[in-house]
Write a protein that holds these residues in place. Structure first.
Motif, PDB file in Angstrom:
ATOM      1  N   SER A  77      -0.905  -7.101   8.315  1.00 56.90           N
ATOM      2  CA  SER A  77      -0.084  -5.971   7.835  1.00 56.90           C
ATOM      3  C   SER A  77      -0.915  -4.715   7.606  1.00 56.90           C
ATOM      4  O   SER A  77      -0.364  -3.619   7.525  1.00 56.90           O
ATOM      5  N   GLY A 135       7.079 -11.801  13.737  1.00 52.40           N
ATOM      6  CA  GLY A 135       7.624 -10.958  12.672  1.00 52.40           C
ATOM      7  C   GLY A 135       6.844  -9.675  12.552  1.00 52.40           C
ATOM      8  O   GLY A 135       5.743  -9.655  12.044  1.00 52.40           O
ATOM      9  N   THR A 181       8.435  -3.785  11.479  1.00 56.10           N
ATOM     10  CA  THR A 181       9.755  -3.158  11.595  1.00 56.10           C
ATOM     11  C   THR A 181      10.875  -4.096  11.167  1.00 56.10           C
ATOM     12  O   THR A 181      11.871  -3.665  10.583  1.00 56.10           O
TER      13      THR A 181
HETATM   14  C1  FAD Z   1      -2.955  -4.225  16.216  1.00 54.99           C
HETATM   15  C2  FAD Z   1      -1.587  -4.429  15.652  1.00 54.99           C
HETATM   16  C3  FAD Z   1      -0.648  -3.413  15.748  1.00 54.99           C
HETATM   17  C4  FAD Z   1       0.624  -3.613  15.238  1.00 54.99           C
HETATM   18  N1  FAD Z   1       1.506  -2.580  15.260  1.00 54.99           N
HETATM   19  C5  FAD Z   1       2.734  -2.742  14.741  1.00 54.99           C
HETATM   20  C6  FAD Z   1       3.620  -1.648  14.674  1.00 54.99           C
HETATM   21  O1  FAD Z   1       3.268  -0.506  15.008  1.00 54.99           O
HETATM   22  N2  FAD Z   1       4.860  -1.879  14.194  1.00 54.99           N
HETATM   23  C7  FAD Z   1       5.264  -3.103  13.787  1.00 54.99           C
HETATM   24  O2  FAD Z   1       6.427  -3.244  13.422  1.00 54.99           O
HETATM   25  N3  FAD Z   1       4.428  -4.162  13.794  1.00 54.99           N
HETATM   26  C8  FAD Z   1       3.172  -3.996  14.248  1.00 54.99           C
HETATM   27  N4  FAD Z   1       2.293  -5.030  14.254  1.00 54.99           N
HETATM   28  C9  FAD Z   1       2.748  -6.357  13.810  1.00 54.99           C
HETATM   29  C10 FAD Z   1       2.695  -6.494  12.312  1.00 54.99           C
HETATM   30  O3  FAD Z   1       1.616  -5.765  11.744  1.00 54.99           O
HETATM   31  C11 FAD Z   1       2.537  -7.956  11.932  1.00 54.99           C
HETATM   32  O4  FAD Z   1       3.347  -8.745  12.732  1.00 54.99           O
HETATM   33  C12 FAD Z   1       2.909  -8.170  10.479  1.00 54.99           C
HETATM   34  O5  FAD Z   1       2.156  -7.300   9.659  1.00 54.99           O
HETATM   35  C13 FAD Z   1       2.687  -9.616  10.098  1.00 54.99           C
HETATM   36  O6  FAD Z   1       2.872  -9.735   8.712  1.00 54.99           O
HETATM   37  P1  FAD Z   1       2.717 -11.138   8.015  1.00 54.99           P
HETATM   38  O7  FAD Z   1       3.079 -10.940   6.584  1.00 54.99           O
HETATM   39  O8  FAD Z   1       3.456 -12.168   8.772  1.00 54.99           O
HETATM   40  O9  FAD Z   1       1.163 -11.482   8.188  1.00 54.99           O
HETATM   41  P2  FAD Z   1      -0.109 -10.901   7.395  1.00 54.99           P
HETATM   42  O10 FAD Z   1       0.048  -9.484   7.061  1.00 54.99           O
HETATM   43  O11 FAD Z   1      -1.331 -11.301   8.126  1.00 54.99           O
HETATM   44  O12 FAD Z   1      -0.055 -11.695   6.025  1.00 54.99           O
HETATM   45  C14 FAD Z   1      -0.447 -13.030   5.919  1.00 54.99           C
HETATM   46  C15 FAD Z   1      -1.233 -13.168   4.651  1.00 54.99           C
HETATM   47  O13 FAD Z   1      -1.443 -14.560   4.376  1.00 54.99           O
HETATM   48  C16 FAD Z   1      -2.652 -14.656   3.661  1.00 54.99           C
HETATM   49  N5  FAD Z   1      -3.100 -16.046   3.698  1.00 54.99           N
HETATM   50  C17 FAD Z   1      -3.602 -16.725   4.756  1.00 54.99           C
HETATM   51  N6  FAD Z   1      -3.881 -18.002   4.395  1.00 54.99           N
HETATM   52  C18 FAD Z   1      -3.537 -18.126   3.087  1.00 54.99           C
HETATM   53  C19 FAD Z   1      -3.601 -19.197   2.148  1.00 54.99           C
HETATM   54  N7  FAD Z   1      -4.042 -20.396   2.498  1.00 54.99           N
HETATM   55  N8  FAD Z   1      -3.172 -18.973   0.879  1.00 54.99           N
HETATM   56  C20 FAD Z   1      -2.718 -17.749   0.519  1.00 54.99           C
HETATM   57  N9  FAD Z   1      -2.636 -16.692   1.371  1.00 54.99           N
HETATM   58  C21 FAD Z   1      -3.042 -16.881   2.638  1.00 54.99           C
HETATM   59  C22 FAD Z   1      -3.572 -13.687   4.384  1.00 54.99           C
HETATM   60  O14 FAD Z   1      -4.637 -13.287   3.554  1.00 54.99           O
HETATM   61  C23 FAD Z   1      -2.621 -12.547   4.726  1.00 54.99           C
HETATM   62  O15 FAD Z   1      -2.684 -11.479   3.794  1.00 54.99           O
HETATM   63  C24 FAD Z   1       0.980  -4.842  14.674  1.00 54.99           C
HETATM   64  C25 FAD Z   1       0.022  -5.851  14.530  1.00 54.99           C
HETATM   65  C26 FAD Z   1      -1.263  -5.633  14.986  1.00 54.99           C
HETATM   66  C27 FAD Z   1      -2.301  -6.683  14.761  1.00 54.99           C
END
Ligand code: FAD
Length: 509
Positions: A56, A389, A392
């Motif tokens: 994120s 996910g 957006t």
């Molecule tokens: C380069 C890039 C560009 C992107 N651009 C866009 C964009 O412009 N627009 C858009 O909509 N999306 C975009 N995305 C996609 C979007 O950023 C991600 O899909 C989204 O942020 C995923 O969120 P999440 O909460 O699933 O994962 P994360 O944000 O990775 O959160 C998962 C969390 O789990 C924690 N965790 C892991 N293991 C454990 C554990 N055992 N115990 C406790 N906590 C743990 C981690 O520390 C982490 O903070 C982009 C992604 C990337 C990489």
């Protein structure tokens, strides 16, 4: 209820039962906590680092339908994303701003948006048809906004008009497309607001940073405080694994062997470059080369953000912006704005992260971008893994996760987030002492890097020199009770992260 780390840890010592344990405090964990809280179910969210510190924190800052996902025929995703983008423009106006976007169209490279063509069976048309391809893509994109429209329709600009509006654009263009998406100026703050809104919606909802899920014993999940090493047991009715690119690792810690994620790395650079800033004139530029490589250039406060790559990677902790990626950004930028030099010298910050995409073979650009919920029933409680996910779609994905949990717990929904506004309030590039003190009190600041990299824009916009870092440590230290030694330790920790993860050697600057 606001964050109160000590109070929550004291409560955890009683080995509580919780209806839902959410692992991961990125935007999807936060969105699920909020949706559950509004729906009447209090969850406990445990984040092993800082909130919004994983994928994120690595995004391109776009709230977008994902016009290029049309290429892979992902019409469901694009429709949902366009609708969620529009919802955020209405319900979170301080955190979602309309962003005019330009696609320059060249004669020889116009790979972008071949999808509608493929969809229409016209895949093998020559690249010269780029303008037609893109016109069809825009029509699809606009159609998905439906009656919900909050941004103007897309349109084509002829070569003359495009060069008049953007005189430094490569004069080889044939035409350009102009359409609208949205920009998140401060995604990490938006994640914080989603969490705060979730905590406010249910008095028993809780979220703790620097708390890692490390194992399972009988009906309990073991959590470890990364600050002290203290361990806690919590008995969940069900677990939502929202660990993003670390989903399989978090499942493995629980004793579940899964292979859901096949992430790709994406990097960005942030530039202090007034010439480039003037050339894009408040627009995002989005360009795809014939080989499928993409570059996006967009305004970010008074800086310019340039990204992004799409490279398979196994270990999400190893993602860094490499010199090769930097070369690629400079080269691609040179194709769109050939007269603009001094790009490398303008870099003030680099960042990299891993997209939590589903495991799939083939070209990275063709990996499905849609999200899904995988359910595992091998433990005494069900585990729902949130695969994929995007930023957006976080509200919709959180809602779908909450629906799955409510169905499993046999509970009816008490409310929903469809029309619920998010807290307002923007953020200055350099906040004042009062703002820093408020963040320390109310926004779960544990370390100086939480403040420098995620609560404020100081790190990302290259606004941290030695003096400012000392000021930040002093103001935060007074609020959080850090003595001189702790302040020094925190500064060293921050300088190390800036150097090692962000190629920003700022301590002596
Ligand atoms: C380069 C890039 C560009 C992107 N651009 C866009 C964009 O412009 N627009 C858009 O909509 N999306 C975009 N995305 C996609 C979007 O950023 C991600 O899909 C989204 O942020 C995923 O969120 P999440 O909460 O699933 O994962 P994360 O944000 O990775 O959160 C998962 C969390 O789990 C924690 N965790 C892991 N293991 C454990 C554990 N055992 N115990 C406790 N906590 C743990 C981690 O520390 C982490 O903070 C982009 C992604 C990337 C990489």
């Amino acid at each position: 209820m606001r964050f109160n780390r000590n109070e929550t840890l004291a409560w955890l010592r009683g080995r509580p039962g919780v209806p839902v344990l959410i692992i991961g405090g990125g935007i999807n964990g936060a969105g699920t906590l909020r949706d559950l809280a509004v729906g009447g179910v209090p969850a406990l969210l445990a984040e092993r680092g800082d909130f919004s510190g994983g994928a994120s924190a690595a995004s391109s800052h776009m709230l977008h339908g994902g016009i290029r996902y049309l290429e892979n025929g992902e019409f469901r995703l694009v429709r949902e994303a366009v609708q969620e983008r529009n919802r955020l423009l209405r319900l979170a106006p301080d955190d979602a701003q309309p962003l005019p976007t330009v696609i320059p169209i060249f004669t020889t490279f116009s790979g972008l948006l071949n999808a509608p063509l493929r969809f229409l069976g016209l895949r093998r048309r020559p690249a010269e048809r780029g303008a037609l391809v893109i016109r069809i893509g825009l029509a699809f994109y606009d159609a998905f906004a439906g009656r919900d429209r909050v941004t103007p329709r897309g349109r084509m600009l002829g070569r003359e008009e495009a060069l008049r509006r953007f005189p430094r654009l490569n004069a080889d263009i044939r035409a350009a497309a102009l359409y609208y998406d949205a920009l998140m100026p401060t995604p990490e703050r938006l994640c914080m607001k989603v969490l705060l809104d979730g905590l406010a919606a249910h008095p028993e909802a809780r979220a703790v940073n620097y708390l890692e899920a490390i194992g399972v014993e009988g009906r309990a999940v073991r959590l470890r405080d990364a600050e002290t090493g203290e361990e806690f047991m919590v008995e969940p009715g069900c677990v939502v694994n929202a660990a993003g690119p670390w989903i399989d690792r978090a499942n493995a810690a629980l004793g579940l062997h899964t292979a859901y994620i096949g992430g790709t790395k994406g990097s960005h650079i942030v530039l202090d470059h007034p010439g480039l800033m003037a050339a894009i004139d408040g627009h995002e530029f989005f360009f795809e080369n014939a080989d499928g490589r993409i570059v996006l250039i967009c305004p970010l406060h008074d800086r310019t953000l340039v990204g992004t790559s799409d490279i398979r990677i196994e270990d999400p902790d190893a993602a860094r912006c490499t010199p090769e990626e930097e070369d690629y950004f400079v080269e691609m930028l040179g194709r769109v704005f050939p007269e603009i030099g001094g790009v490398r010298e303008g870099i003030v910050f680099r960042f990299s992260g891993v997209r939590p995409l589903p495991r799939a073979s083939g070209r990275t650009g063709e990996i499905p971008r849609d999200h899904s919920i995988q359910v595992d029933d091998r433990l005494p409680f069900p585990v729902f893994s949130l695969v994929g996910g995007k930023w957006t779609t976080f509200r919709a994905f959180g809602e779908q996760a909450a629906d799955a949990v409510l169905a499993r717990l046999g509970l009816a929904r008490a409310g929903d987030t469809c029309a619920r506004p998010l807290p307002g309030g923007g953020l200055g590039v350099v906040p004042d002492d009062d703002e820093i003190r408020r963040m320390c009190r109310e926004e779960a600041v544990v370390h100086l890097d939480d403040l420098a990299l995620r609560r404020t824009l100081l790190g990302m916009l290259g606004r941290l020199d030695g003096e400012r870092m000392q000021w930040l440590a002093r103001v935060a230290g007074a609020e959080l009770g850090w003595d001189a030694r702790r302040q020094n330790d925190e500064m060293e920790r921050l300088a190390g992260i800036l150097r090692e993860r962000h190629g920003a050697n700022l301590l002596g600057a």
